[in-house]
Scaffold this motif. Structure first.
Motif, PDB file in Angstrom:
ATOM      1  N   ALA A   9     -39.128 -22.482 -47.729  1.00 29.96           N
ATOM      2  CA  ALA A   9     -40.036 -21.336 -47.748  1.00 29.96           C
ATOM      3  C   ALA A   9     -39.864 -20.426 -46.538  1.00 29.96           C
ATOM      4  O   ALA A   9     -40.326 -19.284 -46.549  1.00 29.96           O
ATOM      5  CB  ALA A   9     -41.486 -21.810 -47.819  1.00 29.96           C
ATOM      6  N   ARG A  21     -41.260 -20.259 -43.452  1.00 32.64           N
ATOM      7  CA  ARG A  21     -42.599 -19.768 -43.127  1.00 32.64           C
ATOM      8  C   ARG A  21     -42.695 -19.234 -41.693  1.00 32.64           C
ATOM      9  O   ARG A  21     -42.146 -19.823 -40.757  1.00 32.64           O
ATOM     10  CB  ARG A  21     -43.630 -20.871 -43.322  1.00 32.64           C
ATOM     11  N   GLY A  30     -43.543  -6.034 -43.540  1.00 32.21           N
ATOM     12  CA  GLY A  30     -42.583  -7.025 -44.006  1.00 32.21           C
ATOM     13  C   GLY A  30     -41.506  -7.354 -42.988  1.00 32.21           C
ATOM     14  O   GLY A  30     -40.538  -8.052 -43.301  1.00 32.21           O
ATOM     15  N   GLY A  60     -34.600 -14.078 -43.091  1.00 33.48           N
ATOM     16  CA  GLY A  60     -35.736 -13.940 -43.999  1.00 33.48           C
ATOM     17  C   GLY A  60     -36.904 -14.784 -43.528  1.00 33.48           C
ATOM     18  O   GLY A  60     -36.727 -15.811 -42.864  1.00 33.48           O
ATOM     19  N   LYS A 119     -50.044 -13.154 -49.655  1.00 33.47           N
ATOM     20  CA  LYS A 119     -48.687 -13.683 -49.559  1.00 33.47           C
ATOM     21  C   LYS A 119     -47.709 -12.555 -49.251  1.00 33.47           C
ATOM     22  O   LYS A 119     -47.691 -11.529 -49.921  1.00 33.47           O
ATOM     23  CB  LYS A 119     -48.309 -14.383 -50.858  1.00 33.47           C
ATOM     24  N   THR A 120     -46.887 -12.757 -48.220  1.00 36.67           N
ATOM     25  CA  THR A 120     -45.997 -11.700 -47.749  1.00 36.67           C
ATOM     26  C   THR A 120     -44.596 -12.254 -47.551  1.00 36.67           C
ATOM     27  O   THR A 120     -44.411 -13.361 -47.037  1.00 36.67           O
ATOM     28  CB  THR A 120     -46.484 -11.133 -46.397  1.00 36.67           C
ATOM     29  N   GLY A 121     -43.601 -11.506 -47.981  1.00 38.01           N
ATOM     30  CA  GLY A 121     -42.210 -11.875 -47.758  1.00 38.01           C
ATOM     31  C   GLY A 121     -41.456 -10.723 -47.135  1.00 38.01           C
ATOM     32  O   GLY A 121     -41.783  -9.558 -47.359  1.00 38.01           O
ATOM     33  N   THR A 180     -41.382 -15.727 -44.633  1.00 36.27           N
ATOM     34  CA  THR A 180     -42.533 -15.542 -45.515  1.00 36.27           C
ATOM     35  C   THR A 180     -43.799 -15.967 -44.790  1.00 36.27           C
ATOM     36  O   THR A 180     -43.756 -16.663 -43.775  1.00 36.27           O
ATOM     37  CB  THR A 180     -42.401 -16.382 -46.804  1.00 36.27           C
ATOM     38  N   SER A 211     -48.151 -16.995 -45.879  1.00 32.95           N
ATOM     39  CA  SER A 211     -49.177 -17.132 -46.910  1.00 32.95           C
ATOM     40  C   SER A 211     -50.551 -17.175 -46.253  1.00 32.95           C
ATOM     41  O   SER A 211     -50.674 -17.488 -45.062  1.00 32.95           O
ATOM     42  CB  SER A 211     -48.953 -18.409 -47.724  1.00 32.95           C
ATOM     43  N   ARG A 215     -36.312 -13.924 -57.013  1.00 31.02           N
ATOM     44  CA  ARG A 215     -37.563 -13.400 -56.460  1.00 31.02           C
ATOM     45  C   ARG A 215     -38.774 -14.018 -57.134  1.00 31.02           C
ATOM     46  O   ARG A 215     -39.733 -14.417 -56.470  1.00 31.02           O
ATOM     47  CB  ARG A 215     -37.599 -11.872 -56.610  1.00 31.02           C
TER      48      ARG A 215
END
Length: 403
Positions: free
Chosen positions: A78, A80, A135, A164, A177-179, A166, A168, A293
């Protein structure tokens, strides 16, 4: 001669990778390499499985010797933001001034983001608010902690200036929730250790899928809009090496001798594709993003299904690096586009990967319009070959062909 070669190209190639170490047992030299980076104590950042696998973690900790500050084995796929902050806390707890990312792309991305967080003077609320709104997270002007990377998969994420991440609501950092991710030259690792003995410990199905992802990086570099003669050379050589080497990953057991030429090809595939002025990733990776996605499809599996159809589509519409692909795959008839597509299919089949969307947990045909919109909206489409004007109907047709 292709239109691109005949017309000539002006280009700027700003690429500054860290030190590249290659070979079995190369991690034994982690300590002297970190010494050259002025790192006194390094925190190893990895996932739980790798952290609990002596054949992987022990050579790394032994290679660090007295420079081992501790092991943080809590990264997850994930990626995070909360985990990256946990890494920062672990660095403080263990008095670490450097990081060693061990494992796949998730551990590398979390470690990269942690290096940004460790160098920023902003508090967590400010960083979290920025990430929720944009983001991304601004990279401070201060020097980031040195980062060494020891990959155990073949996706080719280690020579990159992009990470990358993410978040939550459960983390308490964001409300929804953000990616997103961070892109900056400072994120390029300071040293990368390609050690076949460690990669060979990874389960074969994971290696096979990640290898397809790495293979497609070279494939796309042959036709990307911002390709250069340098990436032409590395990508072409990469494809030729991987065409011969990848079939060895199709059966168990996978040995370090099997992995070594594959790692060489993946290293060449990565060289120069992630630069301050852009990346050579293009159509196949845009499909990969769209399919992973919102669907439970692994990135390499998505690439395996889409790549042959994408190459067929591109060769029909534009030149798409035809001359380079003919050279790389040693195609006898330079006008035989089917032979190029077949070469890509042979790689996929040798790796034992799925060939149809219906055989993975992907979208139904009724959802293809939405997937096509995501493909066309992906930033990697900016790198599509010159002259390509992809439409939604064409992308849907490609998805139907892959179904």
């Amino acid at each position: 001669m292709t239109e691109r070669a005949a017309a000539g190209r002006s280009f700027r190639f700003d690429y500054r990778p860290g030190v590249l170490r290659f070979g079995e047992d190369s991690v034994a030299d982690l300590a002297p390499e970190l010494d050259s980076l002025d790192v006194e104590r390094a925190l190893v950042v990895t996932g739980r499985t790798v952290g609990d696998t002596p054949a992987v973690i022990d050579p790394v900790t032994a290679g660090l010797g007295d420079r081992l500050a501790g092991v943080f084995a809590e990264t997850t796929p994930a990626k995070r933001l909360a985990t990256a902050y946990d890494v920062v806390d672990a660095m403080a707890e263990h008095d670490a001034d450097g990081l060693v990312a061990l494992g796949g792309g998730s551990s590398l991305d979390v470690a990269s983001v942690a290096s940004v967080l460790a160098a920023t003077e902003r508090d967590r609320d400010g960083v979290s608010d920025e990430f929720a709104e944009s983001g991304t997270i601004a990279v401070p002007e201060a020097d980031l902690p040195a980062l060494a990377v020891v990959p155990t998969t073949l996706a080719g994420a280690e020579l990159s200036q992009v990470a990358g991440i993410t978040a939550s609501p459960e983390s308490g950092l964001v409300e929804t929730k953000t990616g997103g991710g961070i892109g900056h030259p400072a994120l390029m690792p300071d040293a990368v250790f390609h050690d076949p003995a460690l990669v060979a410990t990874t389960p074969r199905p994971i290696l096979a899928a990640s290898a397809m992802n790495g293979f497609d990086k070279a494939l796309e570099s042959t036709y990307a809009r911002n390709a250069t003669p340098i990436t032409d050379a590395t990508a072409t050589r990469s494809l030729a090496v991987l065409q011969d080497a990848l079939p060895a990953l199709g059966s168990d057991p996978v040995t370090p001798a099997d992995v070594e030429p594959v790692l060489e090809g993946i290293l060449l595939a990565q060289y120069g594709i992630s630069r301050p002025d852009g990346t050579t990733l293009s159509l196949v990776h845009a499909f990969g993003h769209a399919l992973t996605r919102t669907y439970d499809v692994q990135q390499g599996a998505a690439h395996a299904i889409i790549a042959p159809h994408a190459i067929a589509y591109l060769l029909e519409e534009v030149d798409a690096g035809r001359e380079l692909l003919v050279e790389a795959f040693d195609v006898e008839d330079s006008a035989d586009d089917d032979a190029i597509v077949h070469a890509v299919e042979q790689i996929r089949d040798a790796l034992g990967l799925a060939s149809r969307l219906r055989d993975v947990d992907g979208p139904d045909r009724s959802e293809f319009d939405t997937v096509a919109q995501h493909v066309l909206g992906d930033s990697f489409m900016e790198n599509a070959p010159n002259g390509l004007d992809a439409t939604q109907d064409e992308i849907v047709q490609l998805l139907n062909a892959a179904y």
